[in-house]
Write a protein that holds these residues in place. Structure first.
Motif, PDB file in Angstrom:
ATOM      1  N   LEU A  68       0.836  -1.208   0.000  1.00  0.00           N
ATOM      2  CA  LEU A  68       0.000   0.000   0.000  1.00  0.00           C
ATOM      3  C   LEU A  68       0.868   1.255   0.000  1.00  0.00           C
ATOM      4  O   LEU A  68       2.047   1.209   0.362  1.00  0.00           O
ATOM      5  N   LYS A  69       0.240   2.376  -0.383  1.00  0.00           N
ATOM      6  CA  LYS A  69       0.908   3.689  -0.340  1.00  0.00           C
ATOM      7  C   LYS A  69       0.039   4.629   0.495  1.00  0.00           C
ATOM      8  O   LYS A  69      -0.633   5.509  -0.061  1.00  0.00           O
ATOM      9  N   PRO A  70       0.008   4.442   1.809  1.00  0.00           N
ATOM     10  CA  PRO A  70      -0.914   5.234   2.641  1.00  0.00           C
ATOM     11  C   PRO A  70      -0.348   6.623   2.952  1.00  0.00           C
ATOM     12  O   PRO A  70      -0.216   7.016   4.106  1.00  0.00           O
ATOM     13  N   ASN A  71      -0.054   7.382   1.879  1.00  0.00           N
ATOM     14  CA  ASN A  71       0.613   8.675   2.088  1.00  0.00           C
ATOM     15  C   ASN A  71      -0.332   9.752   2.625  1.00  0.00           C
ATOM     16  O   ASN A  71       0.066  10.886   2.821  1.00  0.00           O
ATOM     17  N   PHE A  72      -1.591   9.367   2.906  1.00  0.00           N
ATOM     18  CA  PHE A  72      -2.524  10.273   3.573  1.00  0.00           C
ATOM     19  C   PHE A  72      -2.383  10.157   5.100  1.00  0.00           C
ATOM     20  O   PHE A  72      -3.046  10.873   5.841  1.00  0.00           O
ATOM     21  N   LEU A  73      -1.520   9.229   5.541  1.00  0.00           N
ATOM     22  CA  LEU A  73      -1.309   9.059   6.990  1.00  0.00           C
ATOM     23  C   LEU A  73       0.014   9.675   7.416  1.00  0.00           C
ATOM     24  O   LEU A  73       1.018   9.514   6.723  1.00  0.00           O
ATOM     25  N   LEU A  74      -0.006  10.349   8.557  1.00  0.00           N
ATOM     26  CA  LEU A  74       1.256  10.824   9.131  1.00  0.00           C
ATOM     27  C   LEU A  74       1.849   9.710   9.980  1.00  0.00           C
ATOM     28  O   LEU A  74       1.117   8.826  10.460  1.00  0.00           O
ATOM     29  N   ALA A  75       3.161   9.761  10.158  1.00  0.00           N
ATOM     30  CA  ALA A  75       3.849   8.674  10.862  1.00  0.00           C
ATOM     31  C   ALA A  75       3.202   8.376  12.220  1.00  0.00           C
ATOM     32  O   ALA A  75       3.019   7.219  12.584  1.00  0.00           O
ATOM     33  N   GLN A 124       7.267   2.135   5.627  1.00  0.00           N
ATOM     34  CA  GLN A 124       8.409   2.966   5.259  1.00  0.00           C
ATOM     35  C   GLN A 124       7.963   4.416   5.405  1.00  0.00           C
ATOM     36  O   GLN A 124       6.964   4.830   4.779  1.00  0.00           O
ATOM     37  N   VAL A 125       8.682   5.157   6.250  1.00  0.00           N
ATOM     38  CA  VAL A 125       8.291   6.532   6.548  1.00  0.00           C
ATOM     39  C   VAL A 125       9.350   7.471   5.982  1.00  0.00           C
ATOM     40  O   VAL A 125      10.544   7.221   6.129  1.00  0.00           O
ATOM     41  N   ARG A 126       8.877   8.539   5.302  1.00  0.00           N
ATOM     42  CA  ARG A 126       9.826   9.558   4.830  1.00  0.00           C
ATOM     43  C   ARG A 126       9.369  10.888   5.406  1.00  0.00           C
ATOM     44  O   ARG A 126       8.231  11.307   5.145  1.00  0.00           O
ATOM     45  N   GLY A 127      10.220  11.510   6.227  1.00  0.00           N
ATOM     46  CA  GLY A 127       9.795  12.720   6.945  1.00  0.00           C
ATOM     47  C   GLY A 127       8.640  12.340   7.848  1.00  0.00           C
ATOM     48  O   GLY A 127       8.761  11.429   8.664  1.00  0.00           O
ATOM     49  N   GLN A 128       7.513  13.001   7.648  1.00  0.00           N
ATOM     50  CA  GLN A 128       6.334  12.700   8.472  1.00  0.00           C
ATOM     51  C   GLN A 128       5.352  11.768   7.772  1.00  0.00           C
ATOM     52  O   GLN A 128       4.313  11.418   8.321  1.00  0.00           O
ATOM     53  N   ILE A 129       5.660  11.402   6.523  1.00  0.00           N
ATOM     54  CA  ILE A 129       4.673  10.703   5.690  1.00  0.00           C
ATOM     55  C   ILE A 129       4.963   9.199   5.618  1.00  0.00           C
ATOM     56  O   ILE A 129       6.109   8.786   5.476  1.00  0.00           O
ATOM     57  N   VAL A 130       3.893   8.421   5.683  1.00  0.00           N
ATOM     58  CA  VAL A 130       4.025   6.970   5.493  1.00  0.00           C
ATOM     59  C   VAL A 130       3.973   6.724   3.979  1.00  0.00           C
ATOM     60  O   VAL A 130       2.927   6.822   3.352  1.00  0.00           O
ATOM     61  N   VAL A 131       5.116   6.463   3.381  1.00  0.00           N
ATOM     62  CA  VAL A 131       5.143   6.361   1.919  1.00  0.00           C
ATOM     63  C   VAL A 131       4.726   4.989   1.417  1.00  0.00           C
ATOM     64  O   VAL A 131       4.140   4.861   0.344  1.00  0.00           O
ATOM     65  N   SER A 132       5.033   3.957   2.184  1.00  0.00           N
ATOM     66  CA  SER A 132       4.578   2.636   1.749  1.00  0.00           C
ATOM     67  C   SER A 132       4.438   1.713   2.952  1.00  0.00           C
ATOM     68  O   SER A 132       5.081   1.919   3.990  1.00  0.00           O
ATOM     69  N   SER A 133       3.586   0.719   2.779  1.00  0.00           N
ATOM     70  CA  SER A 133       3.385  -0.274   3.837  1.00  0.00           C
ATOM     71  C   SER A 133       3.266  -1.649   3.216  1.00  0.00           C
ATOM     72  O   SER A 133       2.661  -1.801   2.152  1.00  0.00           O
TER      73      SER A 133
END
Ligand code: BTN
Length: 245
Positions: A68-75, A124-133
């Motif tokens: 998944l790419k849940p980039n709408f979620l913050l870490a 996988q988190v980049r900065g504050q964003i969850v880029v992939s799961s």
């Protein structure tokens, strides 16, 4: 009925070390589309939470990883993905006519007091964003022999075999539904998760620093659980609590 993206495509394997490991490698090697799933009949090094193994007899159970790419979620909100995925697995189990399904914090799926499925999520988190799961799911379908005393399967509960592919199709539908709800209405995920929480409101023993009686009140968005104890209300993360059988 088919899904819009979950399980599209599905890479079907006979055997693999771990579907989560395969997914991580797949993601690092090529472009991939959200919803890609890995489904294997067998794993030689299946992994569970807390560095445990996940053992499953060949060809009998569902072993999958969803990308998944849940980039709408913050870490700091990522536990909500865990809640949504657990709800989807629970709904799948219920949809085959099994009663008394609950989610044991953080994300084990139980039928009465036995575990039918486990989930291992690697983000996988980049900065504050969850880029992939990678959402790894092990669901016991047709296994009877060699199950842990505290585990169960569809066949143990229902008494008959089920097609793993049929269960997989249903699981993909439920995963997509809960993931879409997480995107549009995360509060509903939090409420549903808390509604079906294993042992909620029941006094029992837990190991915090030491063994203690407490009542699980609920779980918060950040994954911390609230307990009522003789010393008042306490909040713990999953690494600070052990369940006592
Ligand atoms: C747990 O309850 O400890 C989590 C178990 C997760 C097992 C699944 S099986 C498919 C996927 N691949 C793995 O190696 N682990 C997960």
């Amino acid at each position: 009925m088919t899904t819009n993206f979950v399980g599209q495509p599905t890479i079907r394997l006979k055997t693999v070390d771990s579907t989560n490991k395969y997914a991580a490698n797949f993601m690092s090697l090529s472009e991939w589309s959200e919803g890609t799933a890995i489904l294997s009949e067998h794993q030689t090094e299946g992994r569970g939470r807390k560095d445990k193994n996940w053992n499953s007899s060949a060809g009998e159970n569902l072993l999958m990883s969803l990308m998944l790419k849940p980039n709408f979620l913050l870490a700091h909100e990522v536990f909500q993905l865990s809640m949504a995925m657990a709800l989807a697995v629970g709904a799948t189990v219920s949809s085959f006519g099994i009663d008394q399904v609950s989610v044991k914090w953080p994300n084990d799926i139980y039928v009465e007091s036995k575990k039918i499925a486990g989930i291992l999520i690697e983000n996988q988190v980049r900065g504050q964003i969850v880029v992939s799961s990678i959402v790894g799911i092990g669901l016991n379908v047709n296994q009877i022999n060699g199950l842990d005393d505290r585990a169960t399967s569809f066949k143990k509960v229902l008494g008959n075999d089920l097609s793993v592919n049929v269960v997989f199709d249903q699981l993909c539908l439920e995963l997509e539904k809960q993931y879409q709800t997480l995107r549009s209405n995360p509060l509903a995920i939090l409420e549903d998760y808390n509604e079906g929480l294993y042992a909620k409101g029941i006094p029992r023993a837990y190991v915090f620093n030491e063994i203690q009686n407490a009542v699980l009140i609920g779980v918060e968005r950040n994954g911390f659980a609230r307990f009522s104890t003789s010393e008042g209300e306490k909040h713990y993360d999953i690494d600070s609590v052990r369940w006592v059988w």
